[in-house]
Scaffold this motif. Structure first.
Motif, PDB file in Angstrom:
ATOM      1  N   THR A 110      47.258  -9.939  94.705  1.00  0.00           N
ATOM      2  CA  THR A 110      48.160 -11.074  94.510  1.00  0.00           C
ATOM      3  C   THR A 110      47.501 -12.385  94.913  1.00  0.00           C
ATOM      4  OG1 THR A 110      50.055  -9.620  94.966  1.00  0.00           O
ATOM      5  CG2 THR A 110      50.442 -11.991  95.056  1.00  0.00           C
ATOM      6  N   VAL A 111      46.834 -12.370  96.070  1.00  0.00           N
ATOM      7  CA  VAL A 111      46.176 -13.590  96.557  1.00  0.00           C
ATOM      8  C   VAL A 111      45.068 -14.023  95.599  1.00  0.00           C
ATOM      9  CG1 VAL A 111      44.794 -14.565  98.420  1.00  0.00           C
ATOM     10  CG2 VAL A 111      46.755 -13.132  98.960  1.00  0.00           C
ATOM     11  N   LEU A 112      44.232 -13.055  95.187  1.00  0.00           N
ATOM     12  CA  LEU A 112      43.138 -13.389  94.272  1.00  0.00           C
ATOM     13  C   LEU A 112      43.656 -13.823  92.900  1.00  0.00           C
ATOM     14  CD1 LEU A 112      40.467 -10.653  95.084  1.00  0.00           C
ATOM     15  CD2 LEU A 112      40.566 -13.027  95.854  1.00  0.00           C
ATOM     16  N   SER A 113      44.791 -13.282  92.486  1.00  0.00           N
ATOM     17  CA  SER A 113      45.376 -13.716  91.213  1.00  0.00           C
ATOM     18  C   SER A 113      45.798 -15.179  91.285  1.00  0.00           C
ATOM     19  CB  SER A 113      46.589 -12.846  90.864  1.00  0.00           C
ATOM     20  OG  SER A 113      46.215 -11.494  90.687  1.00  0.00           O
ATOM     21  N   VAL A 114      46.401 -15.562  92.410  1.00  0.00           N
ATOM     22  CA  VAL A 114      46.798 -16.961  92.584  1.00  0.00           C
ATOM     23  C   VAL A 114      45.572 -17.867  92.589  1.00  0.00           C
ATOM     24  CG1 VAL A 114      47.899 -18.596  94.163  1.00  0.00           C
ATOM     25  CG2 VAL A 114      48.930 -16.351  93.794  1.00  0.00           C
ATOM     26  N   VAL A 115      44.511 -17.424  93.282  1.00  0.00           N
ATOM     27  CA  VAL A 115      43.268 -18.202  93.300  1.00  0.00           C
ATOM     28  C   VAL A 115      42.704 -18.349  91.889  1.00  0.00           C
ATOM     29  CG1 VAL A 115      40.886 -18.238  94.139  1.00  0.00           C
ATOM     30  CG2 VAL A 115      42.738 -17.564  95.676  1.00  0.00           C
ATOM     31  N   ALA A 116      42.718 -17.253  91.120  1.00  0.00           N
ATOM     32  CA  ALA A 116      42.208 -17.298  89.748  1.00  0.00           C
ATOM     33  C   ALA A 116      43.035 -18.240  88.882  1.00  0.00           C
ATOM     34  CB  ALA A 116      42.192 -15.897  89.145  1.00  0.00           C
ATOM     35  N   VAL A 117      44.350 -18.228  89.044  1.00  0.00           N
ATOM     36  CA  VAL A 117      45.217 -19.134  88.282  1.00  0.00           C
ATOM     37  C   VAL A 117      44.864 -20.583  88.586  1.00  0.00           C
ATOM     38  CG1 VAL A 117      47.592 -19.964  88.064  1.00  0.00           C
ATOM     39  CG2 VAL A 117      47.129 -17.517  87.991  1.00  0.00           C
ATOM     40  N   ILE A 118      44.626 -20.884  89.853  1.00  0.00           N
ATOM     41  CA  ILE A 118      44.265 -22.251  90.239  1.00  0.00           C
ATOM     42  C   ILE A 118      42.940 -22.654  89.608  1.00  0.00           C
ATOM     43  CG2 ILE A 118      43.649 -23.728  92.200  1.00  0.00           C
ATOM     44  CD1 ILE A 118      45.602 -22.089  93.890  1.00  0.00           C
ATOM     45  N   ILE A 119      41.955 -21.740  89.636  1.00  0.00           N
ATOM     46  CA  ILE A 119      40.637 -22.058  89.063  1.00  0.00           C
ATOM     47  C   ILE A 119      40.748 -22.273  87.558  1.00  0.00           C
ATOM     48  CG2 ILE A 119      38.303 -21.192  88.673  1.00  0.00           C
ATOM     49  CD1 ILE A 119      38.484 -19.736  91.334  1.00  0.00           C
ATOM     50  N   TYR A 120      41.516 -21.425  86.872  1.00  0.00           N
ATOM     51  CA  TYR A 120      41.708 -21.601  85.424  1.00  0.00           C
ATOM     52  C   TYR A 120      42.351 -22.956  85.127  1.00  0.00           C
ATOM     53  CZ  TYR A 120      40.601 -16.702  84.380  1.00  0.00           C
ATOM     54  OH  TYR A 120      39.967 -15.506  84.219  1.00  0.00           O
ATOM     55  N   SER A 121      43.370 -23.295  85.892  1.00  0.00           N
ATOM     56  CA  SER A 121      44.087 -24.548  85.642  1.00  0.00           C
ATOM     57  C   SER A 121      43.182 -25.757  85.868  1.00  0.00           C
ATOM     58  CB  SER A 121      45.321 -24.626  86.553  1.00  0.00           C
ATOM     59  OG  SER A 121      46.190 -23.526  86.333  1.00  0.00           O
ATOM     60  N   VAL A 122      42.430 -25.743  86.977  1.00  0.00           N
ATOM     61  CA  VAL A 122      41.526 -26.857  87.267  1.00  0.00           C
ATOM     62  C   VAL A 122      40.428 -26.951  86.223  1.00  0.00           C
ATOM     63  CG1 VAL A 122      39.852 -27.741  88.942  1.00  0.00           C
ATOM     64  CG2 VAL A 122      42.027 -26.809  89.740  1.00  0.00           C
ATOM     65  N   ASP A 123      39.886 -25.806  85.820  1.00  0.00           N
ATOM     66  CA  ASP A 123      38.815 -25.787  84.820  1.00  0.00           C
ATOM     67  C   ASP A 123      39.298 -26.349  83.486  1.00  0.00           C
ATOM     68  OD1 ASP A 123      37.375 -24.235  82.471  1.00  0.00           O
ATOM     69  OD2 ASP A 123      35.980 -24.266  84.153  1.00  0.00           O
ATOM     70  N   MET A 124      40.483 -25.948  83.051  1.00  0.00           N
ATOM     71  CA  MET A 124      41.005 -26.438  81.780  1.00  0.00           C
ATOM     72  C   MET A 124      41.322 -27.930  81.847  1.00  0.00           C
ATOM     73  SD  MET A 124      43.451 -23.215  80.727  1.00  0.00           S
ATOM     74  CE  MET A 124      44.038 -23.990  79.228  1.00  0.00           C
ATOM     75  N   ASP A 125      41.707 -28.397  83.035  1.00  0.00           N
ATOM     76  CA  ASP A 125      41.981 -29.826  83.180  1.00  0.00           C
ATOM     77  C   ASP A 125      40.692 -30.651  83.177  1.00  0.00           C
ATOM     78  OD1 ASP A 125      43.965 -32.005  83.837  1.00  0.00           O
ATOM     79  OD2 ASP A 125      42.647 -32.169  85.583  1.00  0.00           O
ATOM     80  N   LYS A 126      39.642 -30.123  83.760  1.00  0.00           N
ATOM     81  CA  LYS A 126      38.374 -30.848  83.834  1.00  0.00           C
ATOM     82  C   LYS A 126      37.569 -30.771  82.541  1.00  0.00           C
ATOM     83  CE  LYS A 126      35.787 -30.464  87.422  1.00  0.00           C
ATOM     84  NZ  LYS A 126      34.973 -29.889  88.521  1.00  0.00           N
ATOM     85  N   ASN A 127      37.856 -29.780  81.718  1.00  0.00           N
ATOM     86  CA  ASN A 127      37.106 -29.600  80.473  1.00  0.00           C
ATOM     87  C   ASN A 127      38.060 -29.617  79.285  1.00  0.00           C
ATOM     88  OD1 ASN A 127      34.264 -28.792  81.597  1.00  0.00           O
ATOM     89  ND2 ASN A 127      35.723 -27.534  82.735  1.00  0.00           N
TER      90      ASN A 127
END
Length: 205
Positions: A110-127
């Motif tokens: 669960t914790v790693l899933s939340v971390v992955a969601v954050i990374i995906y969101s930030v990556d899509m916003d930056k690119n």
């Protein structure tokens, strides 16, 4: 443990109340766990993990971003698969020890899933997607299609990871409730014999 002594000095060990209680609670634990259907949730986690890892392959042929450089789809997919396998094992062997392991792995998932969601969101916003710049042949440039493909794949991975977060959180809730209900019986590690036994004293003559 109940003990009776007959007239011929034979000691009979009767059925242990704790053993019966432990057996009943273990059966109740198994029923309660299977009611939550951890096998179905585990299979779903395994499938999501495989989908995340397979869907991420096109990202290696597009522009290198944080998602690819950090290997998010791979470690998150492996975590999903591990959590799913442990949940399937729990459905087959319903013990407190496996339940605690499954709870711990589900919390990590669960914790790693939340971390992955954050990374995906930030990556899509930056690119963001590159605008289509028409060339002499009235076609968009290659970078436009590459970023469009990348964002489409990341959007799919984000949806899969959100689904995994929901499944892991729900499984954590079920396992925590069962551990709280049956945890007091975890100390009963060894039960007495369920059938009466006779103890014959030695002949002192």
């Amino acid at each position: 443990m109940a003990v009776t002594v007959s007239r011929d000095l034979m000691v009979h060990v009767l059925e242990d109340v704790n053993a019966v209680k432990l057996t009943d609670r273990q059966q109740a634990l198994r029923t309660a766990i299977q009611r939550g259907e951890p096998k179905c949730l585990g299979v779903s986690q395994v499938m999501l993990g495989l989908m995340v890892m397979s869907y991420s392959i096109p990202l290696h042929f597009t522009e290198l971003t944080e998602v690819v450089s950090l290997g998010v789809p791979w470690w998150s997919g492996l975590t999903f698969i591990t959590a799913g396998v442990v949940a399937i094992i729990l459905d087959k062997h319903s013990t407190m020890k496996i339940l605690q392991v499954c709870l711990m792995v589900s919390v990590v998932s669960t914790v790693l899933s939340v971390v992955a969601v954050i990374i995906y969101s930030v990556d899509m916003d930056k690119n963001p997607e590159v605008l289509c710049l028409e060339t002499l042949h009235d076609n968009c440039n290659v970078k436009h299609y590459a970023t469009r493909l990348s964002r489409g794949v990341k959007s799919s991975l984000l949806l899969f990871t959100l689904a995994q977060t929901a499944i892991s959180a729900f499984l954590c809730f079920l396992l925590f409730r069962q551990r709280r209900s049956f945890g007091q019986y975890a100390s009963l590690t060894q039960a007495a014999p369920s059938s009466p036994q006779a103890f014959i004293p030695p002949n002192l003559n």
